[in-house]
Motif scaffolding. Structure first.
Motif, short mmCIF file in Angstrom:
data_model
loop_
_atom_site.label_atom_id
_atom_site.label_comp_id
_atom_site.label_asym_id
_atom_site.label_seq_id
_atom_site.Cartn_x
_atom_site.Cartn_y
_atom_site.Cartn_z
N HIS A 93 15.04 -8.72 24.25
CA HIS A 93 14.71 -8.21 25.58
C HIS A 93 13.22 -7.90 25.73
O HIS A 93 12.62 -8.19 26.76
CB HIS A 93 15.55 -6.96 25.87
CG HIS A 93 15.29 -6.36 27.21
ND1 HIS A 93 15.82 -6.88 28.36
CD2 HIS A 93 14.54 -5.29 27.58
CE1 HIS A 93 15.43 -6.16 29.39
NE2 HIS A 93 14.65 -5.19 28.94
N PHE A 94 12.61 -7.30 24.70
CA PHE A 94 11.20 -6.91 24.74
C PHE A 94 10.27 -7.96 24.13
O PHE A 94 9.10 -7.69 23.89
CB PHE A 94 11.00 -5.58 24.00
CG PHE A 94 11.59 -4.39 24.72
CD1 PHE A 94 10.99 -3.89 25.86
CD2 PHE A 94 12.73 -3.78 24.24
CE1 PHE A 94 11.52 -2.80 26.52
CE2 PHE A 94 13.27 -2.67 24.88
CZ PHE A 94 12.67 -2.18 26.03
N HIS A 95 10.78 -9.15 23.91
CA HIS A 95 10.00 -10.20 23.26
C HIS A 95 8.64 -10.43 23.89
O HIS A 95 7.63 -10.53 23.21
CB HIS A 95 10.80 -11.51 23.24
CG HIS A 95 10.02 -12.69 22.77
ND1 HIS A 95 9.66 -12.86 21.45
CD2 HIS A 95 9.49 -13.73 23.45
CE1 HIS A 95 8.94 -13.96 21.34
NE2 HIS A 95 8.84 -14.52 22.54
N SER A 96 8.58 -10.52 25.21
CA SER A 96 7.30 -10.81 25.87
C SER A 96 6.29 -9.69 25.67
O SER A 96 5.09 -9.93 25.62
CB SER A 96 7.51 -11.08 27.36
OG SER A 96 8.05 -9.95 27.99
N TRP A 97 6.76 -8.45 25.51
CA TRP A 97 5.86 -7.32 25.26
C TRP A 97 5.39 -7.28 23.82
O TRP A 97 4.33 -6.72 23.52
CB TRP A 97 6.52 -6.01 25.64
CG TRP A 97 6.66 -5.88 27.12
CD1 TRP A 97 7.78 -6.14 27.86
CD2 TRP A 97 5.63 -5.54 28.03
NE1 TRP A 97 7.49 -5.95 29.18
CE2 TRP A 97 6.20 -5.58 29.32
CE3 TRP A 97 4.29 -5.19 27.89
CZ2 TRP A 97 5.47 -5.29 30.46
CZ3 TRP A 97 3.57 -4.89 29.03
CH2 TRP A 97 4.15 -4.94 30.30
N LEU A 98 6.17 -7.85 22.91
CA LEU A 98 5.82 -7.84 21.49
C LEU A 98 5.02 -9.08 21.08
O LEU A 98 4.50 -9.14 19.97
CB LEU A 98 7.08 -7.72 20.64
CG LEU A 98 7.88 -6.46 20.85
CD1 LEU A 98 9.19 -6.50 20.08
CD2 LEU A 98 7.07 -5.23 20.45
N LYS A 99 4.92 -10.05 21.96
CA LYS A 99 4.18 -11.28 21.64
C LYS A 99 2.74 -11.00 21.20
O LYS A 99 2.27 -11.65 20.27
CB LYS A 99 4.22 -12.22 22.84
CG LYS A 99 3.70 -13.60 22.54
CD LYS A 99 3.86 -14.50 23.75
CE LYS A 99 3.38 -15.89 23.50
NZ LYS A 99 2.03 -16.04 23.04
N PRO A 100 2.01 -10.07 21.80
CA PRO A 100 0.65 -9.80 21.31
C PRO A 100 0.59 -9.40 19.84
O PRO A 100 -0.39 -9.70 19.15
CB PRO A 100 0.15 -8.67 22.21
CG PRO A 100 0.95 -8.79 23.46
CD PRO A 100 2.29 -9.30 23.01
N LEU A 101 1.63 -8.75 19.34
CA LEU A 101 1.67 -8.40 17.91
C LEU A 101 1.73 -9.65 17.06
O LEU A 101 1.02 -9.77 16.06
CB LEU A 101 2.88 -7.54 17.59
CG LEU A 101 2.75 -6.07 17.85
CD1 LEU A 101 4.09 -5.39 17.63
CD2 LEU A 101 1.70 -5.46 16.98
N ARG A 102 2.58 -10.58 17.46
CA ARG A 102 2.68 -11.83 16.72
C ARG A 102 1.36 -12.59 16.75
O ARG A 102 0.91 -13.14 15.75
CB ARG A 102 3.80 -12.70 17.29
CG ARG A 102 4.02 -13.98 16.49
CD ARG A 102 4.94 -14.92 17.17
NE ARG A 102 4.25 -15.47 18.32
CZ ARG A 102 4.81 -16.18 19.27
NH1 ARG A 102 6.09 -16.41 19.23
NH2 ARG A 102 4.12 -16.66 20.27
N ASP A 103 0.74 -12.61 17.92
CA ASP A 103 -0.53 -13.32 18.06
C ASP A 103 -1.66 -12.67 17.26
O ASP A 103 -2.58 -13.32 16.82
CB ASP A 103 -0.93 -13.41 19.53
CG ASP A 103 0.08 -14.21 20.33
OD1 ASP A 103 0.87 -14.97 19.72
OD2 ASP A 103 0.08 -14.09 21.57
N ASN A 104 -1.54 -11.35 17.09
CA ASN A 104 -2.56 -10.62 16.34
C ASN A 104 -2.37 -10.82 14.85
O ASN A 104 -3.24 -10.81 14.08
CB ASN A 104 -2.50 -9.13 16.69
CG ASN A 104 -3.63 -8.33 16.08
OD1 ASN A 104 -4.69 -8.85 15.81
ND2 ASN A 104 -3.39 -7.08 15.87
#
Length: 97
Positions: A86-97
């Motif tokens: 559900h929160f995947h789009s909000w956590l994407k910056p963590l993956r990108d970082n």
């Protein structure tokens, strides 16, 4: 072990060496757009963000209190597996970082 069933009620993911310069704007965006509550604690992790949305929850902790001050700290995410999606789009910056 016959007929054993296993279920997962939450998942915990830790990221190490997350810069304060990343976490601070990330935290501000979550507070602004998802109305995340912020609390500061003296034991365990210093910063705690808690979000609820449509029956899903996400808990983010940052900076262990017992380690020396540093610009890079540990960030922990705790949530149910469905909430992670559900929160995947909000956590994407963590993956990108």
């Amino acid at each position: 072990m016959k007929d054993v069933q296993v279920s997962i009620d939450r998942i915990v993911v830790e990221f190490t060496d997350i810069y304060w310069d990343f976490f601070n704007p990330f935290k501000l965006r979550l507070r602004q757009y998802l109305n995340a509550s912020l609390s500061l604690k003296e034991k365990g992790f210093k910063y705690h963000l808690h979000m609820r949305d449509s029956g899903h929850y996400l808990h983010i902790s940052y900076q262990l209190t017992f380690v020396p001050k540093s610009r890079k700290n540990t960030l922990r995410i705790e949530c149910h597996l469905d909430s992670l999606v559900h929160f995947h789009s909000w956590l994407k910056p963590l993956r990108d970082n």
